[in-house]
Design a protein around this motif. Sequence first.
Motif, PDB file in Angstrom:
ATOM      1  N   GLU A   1       0.838  -1.192   0.000  1.00 54.19           N
ATOM      2  CA  GLU A   1       0.000   0.000   0.000  1.00 54.19           C
ATOM      3  C   GLU A   1       0.877   1.248   0.000  1.00 54.19           C
ATOM      4  O   GLU A   1       2.025   1.217   0.433  1.00 54.19           O
ATOM      5  CB  GLU A   1      -0.898   0.012   1.240  1.00 54.19           C
ATOM      6  N   ASP A   2       0.314   2.361  -0.470  1.00 55.14           N
ATOM      7  CA  ASP A   2       1.010   3.637  -0.367  1.00 55.14           C
ATOM      8  C   ASP A   2       1.062   4.045   1.099  1.00 55.14           C
ATOM      9  O   ASP A   2       0.098   3.849   1.852  1.00 55.14           O
ATOM     10  CB  ASP A   2       0.284   4.713  -1.171  1.00 55.14           C
ATOM     11  N   VAL A   3       2.191   4.616   1.510  1.00 59.61           N
ATOM     12  CA  VAL A   3       2.366   5.012   2.900  1.00 59.61           C
ATOM     13  C   VAL A   3       2.820   6.465   2.963  1.00 59.61           C
ATOM     14  O   VAL A   3       3.638   6.906   2.157  1.00 59.61           O
ATOM     15  CB  VAL A   3       3.367   4.075   3.632  1.00 59.61           C
ATOM     16  N   LYS A   4       2.273   7.222   3.913  1.00 59.81           N
ATOM     17  CA  LYS A   4       2.667   8.607   4.103  1.00 59.81           C
ATOM     18  C   LYS A   4       3.990   8.670   4.865  1.00 59.81           C
ATOM     19  O   LYS A   4       4.196   7.946   5.844  1.00 59.81           O
ATOM     20  CB  LYS A   4       1.583   9.370   4.867  1.00 59.81           C
ATOM     21  N   TYR A   5       4.863   9.554   4.421  1.00 60.97           N
ATOM     22  CA  TYR A   5       6.168   9.693   5.061  1.00 60.97           C
ATOM     23  C   TYR A   5       6.052  10.409   6.399  1.00 60.97           C
ATOM     24  O   TYR A   5       5.259  11.331   6.561  1.00 60.97           O
ATOM     25  CB  TYR A   5       7.112  10.486   4.155  1.00 60.97           C
ATOM     26  N   ASN A   6       6.872   9.968   7.352  1.00 55.95           N
ATOM     27  CA  ASN A   6       7.126  10.735   8.566  1.00 55.95           C
ATOM     28  C   ASN A   6       8.573  10.489   8.963  1.00 55.95           C
ATOM     29  O   ASN A   6       9.205   9.531   8.507  1.00 55.95           O
ATOM     30  CB  ASN A   6       6.150  10.363   9.695  1.00 55.95           C
ATOM     31  N   ASP A   7       9.117  11.347   9.813  1.00 59.17           N
ATOM     32  CA  ASP A   7      10.553  11.290  10.089  1.00 59.17           C
ATOM     33  C   ASP A   7      10.977  10.112  10.962  1.00 59.17           C
ATOM     34  O   ASP A   7      12.169   9.910  11.205  1.00 59.17           O
ATOM     35  CB  ASP A   7      11.048  12.606  10.689  1.00 59.17           C
ATOM     36  N   LYS A   8      10.016   9.316  11.423  1.00 60.41           N
ATOM     37  CA  LYS A   8      10.352   8.117  12.185  1.00 60.41           C
ATOM     38  C   LYS A   8      10.241   6.845  11.352  1.00 60.41           C
ATOM     39  O   LYS A   8      10.606   5.760  11.816  1.00 60.41           O
ATOM     40  CB  LYS A   8       9.427   8.009  13.408  1.00 60.41           C
ATOM     41  N   LEU A   9       9.732   6.967  10.132  1.00 62.15           N
ATOM     42  CA  LEU A   9       9.434   5.799   9.299  1.00 62.15           C
ATOM     43  C   LEU A   9      10.674   4.951   9.050  1.00 62.15           C
ATOM     44  O   LEU A   9      10.667   3.735   9.270  1.00 62.15           O
ATOM     45  CB  LEU A   9       8.832   6.271   7.979  1.00 62.15           C
ATOM     46  N   TYR A  10      11.755   5.589   8.587  1.00 65.95           N
ATOM     47  CA  TYR A  10      12.973   4.830   8.300  1.00 65.95           C
ATOM     48  C   TYR A  10      13.668   4.383   9.579  1.00 65.95           C
ATOM     49  O   TYR A  10      14.201   3.269   9.649  1.00 65.95           O
ATOM     50  CB  TYR A  10      13.942   5.648   7.445  1.00 65.95           C
ATOM     51  N   THR A  11      13.652   5.217  10.608  1.00 66.53           N
ATOM     52  CA  THR A  11      14.304   4.859  11.872  1.00 66.53           C
ATOM     53  C   THR A  11      13.725   3.583  12.449  1.00 66.53           C
ATOM     54  O   THR A  11      14.454   2.681  12.876  1.00 66.53           O
ATOM     55  CB  THR A  11      14.145   6.011  12.889  1.00 66.53           C
TER      56      THR A  11
END
Length: 219
Positions: free
Chosen positions: A202-212
């Motif tokens: 699914e498409d996911v909205k970015y946030n600054d904790k996503l990759y962490t």
Amino acid sequence: MKFVQISKHIYRLTYETVVGIPVKINTWYVVDGEDVYIIDTGMEEYAHIQLKAAKSLGVPKSILLTHGHLDHINGAKYLRAELNIPIYSHKNELPFINGKIPYPNKVEKETTGVEHQVEAFQDSVINTLPLDVYETPGHAPGHVIYHHKDDNVLITGDLFISDAKTLHPPIKKFTINMEENINSGRVIDDIKPSILSSSHGEDVKYNDKLYTIYKFTYE
């Protein structure tokens, strides 16, 4: 089968099939004026639907591959025959796409149907695209992702598998170097897209904790 507009200039076609296991396969269409850029071609069994989708949006200009695995390139032979447009990938994918050698984690060579018909990206080509191209090796040696700046949408191919809120790594069996793949994913914190759209999910909205969180969970 689902065909949806995910941003002003980008449309996504989702097809469910079985590639060893049941999976969703996403492909994309980027509209730039009258031109339409097809990103990945999925499986040949629904290439005719891809053709119809692309033509409904404008004039197909070229096919852009994230990498050369079969579920991303299998429809390219049909589309190229019908449209007579160029196909591009990173140069590191060409030995595998051309059937010269198998991917490092596979025994058999790929049979793509477009052997010696795919061109390596050159700056002269990239500079004409409505997209930025980023190298993200790990899942495949020449894996790339595409960022549409105006829409701030990042098309991530198999860099991730995603659900509506979370990122997961691609299937280990089909990934050449998982550590490299996970490290390649840090690029999302440089780009900071509004939306990440992956090939399988699914498409996911970015946030600054996503990759962490992703890196902590799977590294």
